[in-house]
Design a protein around this motif. Structure first.
Motif, short mmCIF file in Angstrom:
data_model
loop_
_atom_site.label_atom_id
_atom_site.label_comp_id
_atom_site.label_asym_id
_atom_site.label_seq_id
_atom_site.Cartn_x
_atom_site.Cartn_y
_atom_site.Cartn_z
N THR A 68 8.92 0.89 0.73
CA THR A 68 9.17 -0.32 -0.04
C THR A 68 9.19 -1.54 0.88
O THR A 68 9.30 -1.42 2.10
CB THR A 68 10.51 -0.24 -0.77
N ARG A 69 9.14 -2.70 0.29
CA ARG A 69 9.20 -3.94 1.07
C ARG A 69 10.54 -4.03 1.80
O ARG A 69 10.59 -4.43 2.97
CB ARG A 69 9.00 -5.14 0.14
N GLU A 126 -1.61 -4.09 -2.69
CA GLU A 126 -1.43 -3.55 -4.05
C GLU A 126 -2.54 -4.04 -4.97
O GLU A 126 -3.03 -3.29 -5.82
CB GLU A 126 -0.06 -3.95 -4.58
N ILE A 152 5.53 -9.95 4.89
CA ILE A 152 5.51 -8.64 4.24
C ILE A 152 5.12 -8.77 2.77
O ILE A 152 4.31 -7.99 2.26
CB ILE A 152 6.88 -7.95 4.40
N ASN A 153 5.65 -9.77 2.09
CA ASN A 153 5.30 -9.95 0.68
C ASN A 153 3.82 -10.25 0.51
O ASN A 153 3.17 -9.74 -0.40
CB ASN A 153 6.15 -11.07 0.07
N GLN A 208 -1.01 1.43 -2.02
CA GLN A 208 0.43 1.25 -1.96
C GLN A 208 0.94 1.77 -0.62
O GLN A 208 0.78 2.95 -0.31
CB GLN A 208 1.11 2.02 -3.10
N PRO A 209 1.56 0.92 0.21
CA PRO A 209 2.15 1.40 1.47
C PRO A 209 3.20 2.47 1.19
O PRO A 209 3.74 2.57 0.08
CB PRO A 209 2.78 0.14 2.06
N TYR A 230 1.89 -6.90 1.11
CA TYR A 230 2.05 -5.96 0.00
C TYR A 230 1.30 -6.44 -1.24
O TYR A 230 0.67 -5.64 -1.94
CB TYR A 230 3.53 -5.75 -0.32
N ASP A 231 1.38 -7.73 -1.53
CA ASP A 231 0.68 -8.26 -2.70
C ASP A 231 -0.82 -8.01 -2.59
O ASP A 231 -1.46 -7.56 -3.55
CB ASP A 231 0.94 -9.77 -2.85
N ILE A 239 1.31 -3.67 8.84
CA ILE A 239 2.26 -4.65 8.31
C ILE A 239 3.35 -4.95 9.33
O ILE A 239 3.71 -6.12 9.56
CB ILE A 239 2.85 -4.14 6.98
#
Length: 337
Positions: A248-249, A239, A231-232, A244-245, A235-236, A198
């Motif tokens: 947090t974002r 997930e 990043i969003n 799950q990384p 993560y989307d 990421i």
């Protein structure tokens, strides 16, 4: 513990040299790129700089896979640091030479995703460790590297593929702690490795497209908006795929800011280094991989898709401009004559 480094490039030498000099552990290097292998042998080691200063020669015992096998080379832990597209050639040469033994373990913090499925052909998951390496190094040429950033400014994570903490992992971390890598053990294998994917999907790709350093990128007032989009999306998609990384974002954005602004502001990421030297980039294993996860899980990553193509266009443009400059220089020489 004895270490064997597969791939004597920017990151391979960074791990190896610091393990030698600061952890005082024996290190051997295995290389298949002949110009690098020959140069390090001729010099008796590798030239190392720090932020373009203090260039000095560090002893490095380097071998081809076949030479290392003939010597009886047998490290306890392999560190693999090569380009994704070159990995299979390195592994095949090492395996054919008989270098991989049942008692050995292997660690890799390569950029992108795709290397572990190759490593699994030679090592069971119980002996594989992965992680991140938030440190920067530049490969100036055969036998010549530059460690970017102040000593101790980097961070890294390490995780067993089984996600169980082991004695060998603790011993490895103890050595890494002496080198200033600031290692942390985690127990979320894919989530750990994805943190670097990421990070690179933002920094490597954008700095390469615009041919700027990490520090220059975060000096742009809108960099955080750009990073947040990427990043969003990542993560989307992850997930949705069930992973799950490890952070947090918001933490991922903080890390981009710290590493780029404080730790390595002068650094041109490895993707740019590859492009500028006419080599293929690893964008397909970074942005391209995240885009693939999105497609497979009905969660389109349109900006990641766009950047994958964007970096390939940047590669093409760089070569076109280079050729034009060379032709112009030839024409000017001809006129001068």
């Amino acid at each position: 513990m004895k270490y064997g480094i597969i791939g004597a490039g920017a990151m391979g030498f960074r791990y190896g040299v610091l393990l030698q000099e600061l952890a005082h552990q024996p290190v051997d290097y295995v290389e298949i790129w002949e110009p690098n292998l020959k140069k390090v042998k001729e010099q008796g080691g590798v030239y190392v700089s720090r932020d373009h200063e203090g260039r000095h020669l560090v002893k490095a015992d380097i071998y081809s896979p076949e030479e290392y096998a003939a010597k009886g080379g047998d490290p306890d832990l392999w560190i693999i640091m090569v380009k994704q597209m070159d990995l299979q050639n390195y592994l095949t040469r090492c395996a054919d030479a008989g270098l991989f033994k049942d008692h050995q373990v292997v660690f890799s913090a390569m950029n992108g995703w795709g290397h572990f499925e190759k490593i699994l052909k030679y090592f069971p998951k119980e002996r594989i460790y992965g992680g991140t390496a938030m440190v920067a190094s530049a490969f100036n040429g055969p036998g010549d590297v530059d460690f970017i950033g102040k000593p101790g400014a980097g961070t890294m994570h390490i995780c067993a593929m089984t996600e169980e903490v082991t004695p060998v992992e603790k011993e490895f971390v103890a050595d890494l702690d002496k080198t200033g890598f600031n290692p942390q053990i985690t127990q979320n294998f894919r989530g750990t490795c994805m943190a670097k994917v990421i990070f690179n999907s933002v920094i490597n790709s954008l700095c390469t497209m615009y041919q700027i350093t990490m520090g220059q990128f975060v000096s742009y007032p809108g960099y955080k908006d750009m990073a947040t989009q990427l990043i969003n999306e990542a993560y989307d998609a992850l997930e949705r795929s069930g992973f799950q990384p490890i952070q947090t974002r918001a933490k991922a954005i903080e890390e981009i800011d710290y590493v780029s602004r404080v730790a390595n502001p002068l650094h041109y990421p490895s993707m740019y280094q590859d492009m500028s030297k006419g080599r293929k980039t690893e964008v397909d294993y970074i942005n391209g991989y995240l885009a693939k996860v999105g497609r497979e899980n009905d969660c389109p990553c349109r900006v990641q898709e766009f950047l994958t193509h964007g970096v390939h266009v940047a590669e093409l443009a760089f070569q076109v401009h280079k050729k034009e400059a060379e032709e112009k220089a030839k024409a000017e020489v001809a006129i001068a004559k």
